[in-house]
Design an enzyme around this catalytic site. Sequence first.
Site, short mmCIF file in Angstrom:
data_model
loop_
_atom_site.label_atom_id
_atom_site.label_comp_id
_atom_site.label_asym_id
_atom_site.label_seq_id
_atom_site.Cartn_x
_atom_site.Cartn_y
_atom_site.Cartn_z
N ASP A 125 0.87 -1.18 0.00
CA ASP A 125 0.00 0.00 0.00
C ASP A 125 0.90 1.22 0.00
OD1 ASP A 125 -1.85 2.03 0.40
OD2 ASP A 125 -3.05 0.88 1.83
N ARG A 127 -0.07 4.38 -0.44
CA ARG A 127 -0.82 5.62 -0.27
C ARG A 127 -0.28 6.48 0.88
NH1 ARG A 127 -6.82 3.31 -0.01
NH2 ARG A 127 -5.66 1.73 1.17
#
Length: 199
Positions: A125, A127
Amino acid sequence: MESRIKQRVVIPTRYGDVEFCTFSNLSSNTEDFALIFNHADSEVCPKVRVHSECITGDLFASKKCDCGDQLNEALELFSSTSGVIFYLRQEGRGIGLYNKIHAYQLQVEGMDTYEANQALNFDHDSRSYIAAVEMLNALGMHKIKLYTNNPDKVNQLHNHNINVVDICKTGCYLKPENIAYLQAKVVKTNHKLSIGEVI
């Protein structure tokens, strides 16, 4: 350089009159923006959804994820009450649309969503929610009620001095096509979905 509000304009939509707000000097260097419903920016503790772009889910109603369903939930709720959606342009948990499509093929071959990203040499991930923090600060929102199932999102906001006073779970949008995806989110990144809901 401090992020600032660049432009605010009210646009009539199927969800009523929504104020679109753009910003300058965001560290993401992407066109992130806010949707403000019913003057929520004037509230002491507004309802907030920080949403990462998912073209396949948000725009084309893909059944492989729950992103579009979560966005629609926030749109419906906030338009009937009040709230702010911060829309971050970080497709595919930060890997971009083309790479996400490649990751989908790897999932067809048996990988889960996180394994597929790592097979493409990305973090599971990638982000960052710093742009959301910058937009929140520009709007003077330091205390919020956050709609999410993602503990990493909560932690990142907390770590940058956003006071998340309440965490409201979004719905569990289970479909035959996304069972493995939701299970992986629960097992690998501790998303707040009941195991019973996704098995």
